[in-house]
Design a protein around this motif. Structure first.
Motif, PDB file in Angstrom:
ATOM      1  N   PRO A 126      14.897  55.685  35.881  1.00  0.00           N
ATOM      2  CA  PRO A 126      13.549  55.245  36.265  1.00  0.00           C
ATOM      3  C   PRO A 126      12.685  54.898  35.050  1.00  0.00           C
ATOM      4  O   PRO A 126      11.719  54.166  35.151  1.00  0.00           O
ATOM      5  N   ALA A 127      13.048  55.421  33.892  1.00  0.00           N
ATOM      6  CA  ALA A 127      12.308  55.117  32.659  1.00  0.00           C
ATOM      7  C   ALA A 127      12.887  53.850  32.028  1.00  0.00           C
ATOM      8  O   ALA A 127      14.088  53.590  32.138  1.00  0.00           O
ATOM      9  N   PRO A 128      12.047  53.064  31.368  1.00  0.00           N
ATOM     10  CA  PRO A 128      12.569  51.873  30.681  1.00  0.00           C
ATOM     11  C   PRO A 128      13.625  52.251  29.650  1.00  0.00           C
ATOM     12  O   PRO A 128      13.499  53.272  28.967  1.00  0.00           O
ATOM     13  N   LEU A 129      14.656  51.449  29.564  1.00  0.00           N
ATOM     14  CA  LEU A 129      15.696  51.706  28.572  1.00  0.00           C
ATOM     15  C   LEU A 129      15.160  51.371  27.183  1.00  0.00           C
ATOM     16  O   LEU A 129      14.628  50.277  26.970  1.00  0.00           O
ATOM     17  N   PRO A 130      15.309  52.280  26.217  1.00  0.00           N
ATOM     18  CA  PRO A 130      14.806  52.000  24.866  1.00  0.00           C
ATOM     19  C   PRO A 130      15.414  50.729  24.269  1.00  0.00           C
ATOM     20  O   PRO A 130      14.737  49.987  23.558  1.00  0.00           O
ATOM     21  N   THR A 156      23.479  47.101  34.266  1.00  0.00           N
ATOM     22  CA  THR A 156      24.193  48.117  35.035  1.00  0.00           C
ATOM     23  C   THR A 156      25.573  47.592  35.432  1.00  0.00           C
ATOM     24  O   THR A 156      25.874  46.415  35.249  1.00  0.00           O
ATOM     25  N   GLU A 157      26.355  48.452  35.981  1.00  0.00           N
ATOM     26  CA  GLU A 157      27.706  48.063  36.411  1.00  0.00           C
ATOM     27  C   GLU A 157      27.723  47.718  37.898  1.00  0.00           C
ATOM     28  O   GLU A 157      28.648  48.073  38.624  1.00  0.00           O
ATOM     29  N   LEU A 158      26.731  46.989  38.320  1.00  0.00           N
ATOM     30  CA  LEU A 158      26.639  46.585  39.723  1.00  0.00           C
ATOM     31  C   LEU A 158      27.706  45.538  40.040  1.00  0.00           C
ATOM     32  O   LEU A 158      28.002  44.682  39.203  1.00  0.00           O
ATOM     33  N   PRO A 159      28.261  45.568  41.256  1.00  0.00           N
ATOM     34  CA  PRO A 159      29.251  44.559  41.627  1.00  0.00           C
ATOM     35  C   PRO A 159      28.626  43.163  41.734  1.00  0.00           C
ATOM     36  O   PRO A 159      29.278  42.159  41.482  1.00  0.00           O
ATOM     37  N   ASN A 160      27.351  43.107  42.123  1.00  0.00           N
ATOM     38  CA  ASN A 160      26.604  41.844  42.210  1.00  0.00           C
ATOM     39  C   ASN A 160      25.268  42.056  41.520  1.00  0.00           C
ATOM     40  O   ASN A 160      24.676  43.120  41.631  1.00  0.00           O
ATOM     41  N   THR A 161      24.787  41.040  40.844  1.00  0.00           N
ATOM     42  CA  THR A 161      23.501  41.179  40.168  1.00  0.00           C
ATOM     43  C   THR A 161      22.465  40.236  40.773  1.00  0.00           C
ATOM     44  O   THR A 161      21.747  39.543  40.075  1.00  0.00           O
ATOM     45  N   ASP A 162      22.386  40.243  42.094  1.00  0.00           N
ATOM     46  CA  ASP A 162      21.335  39.494  42.760  1.00  0.00           C
ATOM     47  C   ASP A 162      20.099  40.388  42.875  1.00  0.00           C
ATOM     48  O   ASP A 162      20.154  41.592  42.615  1.00  0.00           O
ATOM     49  N   CYS A 163      18.988  39.808  43.230  1.00  0.00           N
ATOM     50  CA  CYS A 163      17.727  40.549  43.246  1.00  0.00           C
ATOM     51  C   CYS A 163      17.741  41.742  44.194  1.00  0.00           C
ATOM     52  O   CYS A 163      17.224  42.811  43.867  1.00  0.00           O
ATOM     53  N   VAL A 185      17.538  49.829  40.613  1.00  0.00           N
ATOM     54  CA  VAL A 185      16.518  50.094  39.591  1.00  0.00           C
ATOM     55  C   VAL A 185      15.277  50.665  40.276  1.00  0.00           C
ATOM     56  O   VAL A 185      14.604  49.955  41.033  1.00  0.00           O
ATOM     57  N   PRO A 186      14.967  51.936  40.020  1.00  0.00           N
ATOM     58  CA  PRO A 186      13.811  52.556  40.676  1.00  0.00           C
ATOM     59  C   PRO A 186      12.504  51.830  40.356  1.00  0.00           C
ATOM     60  O   PRO A 186      12.296  51.346  39.246  1.00  0.00           O
ATOM     61  N   GLY A 187      11.645  51.726  41.359  1.00  0.00           N
ATOM     62  CA  GLY A 187      10.327  51.164  41.163  1.00  0.00           C
ATOM     63  C   GLY A 187      10.249  49.656  41.213  1.00  0.00           C
ATOM     64  O   GLY A 187       9.211  49.086  40.887  1.00  0.00           O
ATOM     65  N   THR A 188      11.327  48.997  41.601  1.00  0.00           N
ATOM     66  CA  THR A 188      11.267  47.534  41.700  1.00  0.00           C
ATOM     67  C   THR A 188      11.580  47.109  43.125  1.00  0.00           C
ATOM     68  O   THR A 188      12.030  47.901  43.942  1.00  0.00           O
ATOM     69  N   SER A 189      11.306  45.852  43.401  1.00  0.00           N
ATOM     70  CA  SER A 189      11.609  45.308  44.728  1.00  0.00           C
ATOM     71  C   SER A 189      12.265  43.949  44.555  1.00  0.00           C
ATOM     72  O   SER A 189      12.056  43.272  43.540  1.00  0.00           O
ATOM     73  N   ASP A 190      13.043  43.562  45.534  1.00  0.00           N
ATOM     74  CA  ASP A 190      13.682  42.251  45.455  1.00  0.00           C
ATOM     75  C   ASP A 190      12.634  41.143  45.457  1.00  0.00           C
ATOM     76  O   ASP A 190      12.791  40.126  44.791  1.00  0.00           O
ATOM     77  N   GLN A 191      11.517  41.348  46.147  1.00  0.00           N
ATOM     78  CA  GLN A 191      10.453  40.350  46.176  1.00  0.00           C
ATOM     79  C   GLN A 191       9.867  40.142  44.782  1.00  0.00           C
ATOM     80  O   GLN A 191       9.627  39.010  44.353  1.00  0.00           O
ATOM     81  N   CYS A 192       9.653  41.216  44.047  1.00  0.00           N
ATOM     82  CA  CYS A 192       9.106  41.123  42.698  1.00  0.00           C
ATOM     83  C   CYS A 192      10.078  40.385  41.770  1.00  0.00           C
ATOM     84  O   CYS A 192       9.670  39.546  40.956  1.00  0.00           O
ATOM     85  N   LEU A 193      11.365  40.680  41.904  1.00  0.00           N
ATOM     86  CA  LEU A 193      12.373  40.018  41.063  1.00  0.00           C
ATOM     87  C   LEU A 193      12.497  38.541  41.430  1.00  0.00           C
ATOM     88  O   LEU A 193      12.633  37.686  40.549  1.00  0.00           O
ATOM     89  N   GLN A 194      12.438  38.230  42.720  1.00  0.00           N
ATOM     90  CA  GLN A 194      12.480  36.829  43.155  1.00  0.00           C
ATOM     91  C   GLN A 194      11.289  36.064  42.590  1.00  0.00           C
ATOM     92  O   GLN A 194      11.408  34.917  42.170  1.00  0.00           O
ATOM     93  N   GLU A 195      10.133  36.705  42.588  1.00  0.00           N
ATOM     94  CA  GLU A 195       8.922  36.079  42.037  1.00  0.00           C
ATOM     95  C   GLU A 195       9.129  35.761  40.556  1.00  0.00           C
ATOM     96  O   GLU A 195       8.771  34.686  40.084  1.00  0.00           O
ATOM     97  N   LEU A 196       9.714  36.692  39.816  1.00  0.00           N
ATOM     98  CA  LEU A 196       9.993  36.478  38.398  1.00  0.00           C
ATOM     99  C   LEU A 196      10.889  35.262  38.195  1.00  0.00           C
ATOM    100  O   LEU A 196      10.626  34.410  37.341  1.00  0.00           O
TER     101      LEU A 196
END
Length: 94
Positions: A7-11, A42-49, A56-67
Motif C-alpha cells: 500500500p506504500a509507494p515503492l521507494p 508486479t507479477e500479474l498475469p495481465n497488466t490491464d487497468c 494495488v491498494p488505493g487505486t481504481s480502474d477508472q483512475c488508471l483509465q483516466e491516466l
C-alpha cells in the motif's frame, strides 16, 4: 488473484520518478502514475487497468483509465528527459 502490491509507494518507483518533471494539473495524476507503474512491476498475469486496480491498494480502474486516456501531458518533453535532457544536450546552456 493472490498478487498484491504494497500500500506504500515503492521507494524504487519514487526514486525513478524523481528524475522527471511531470506536470499534472492535479495530484491524482502523479498518484495514478505511481500506482500504474507499481502495477506494471508486479507479477500479474495481465497488466490491464482492472487487474492492476485489484492488486494495488488505493487505486481504481477508472483512475488508471483516466491516466492512460484523458490526462494531458507533454510526451516529447518526457521522452527528452528520459533520454538525458540537458545532460546530453550541449546547447542546453547548463
Amino acid at each position: 488473484m493472490d498478487i498484491h502490491a504494497s500500500p506504500a509507494p515503492l521507494p524504487e518507483v519514487d526514486e525513478y520518478l524523481s528524475g522527471f518533471t511531470l506536470r499534472f494539473r492535479r495530484f491524482e495524476g502523479e498518484q495514478a502514475l505511481e500506482q500504474y507503474l507499481t502495477g506494471l512491476l508486479t507479477e500479474l498475469p495481465n497488466t490491464d487497468c482492472d487487474t492492476i486496480a485489484q492488486a494495488v491498494p488505493g487505486t481504481s480502474d477508472q483512475c488508471l483509465q483516466e491516466l492512460l486516456t484523458n490526462m494531458q501531458w507533454d510526451e516529447a518533453d518526457l521522452n527528452w528527459q528520459r533520454e538525458g535532457g540537458c545532460a546530453t544536450n550541449p546547447s542546453c546552456g547548463v
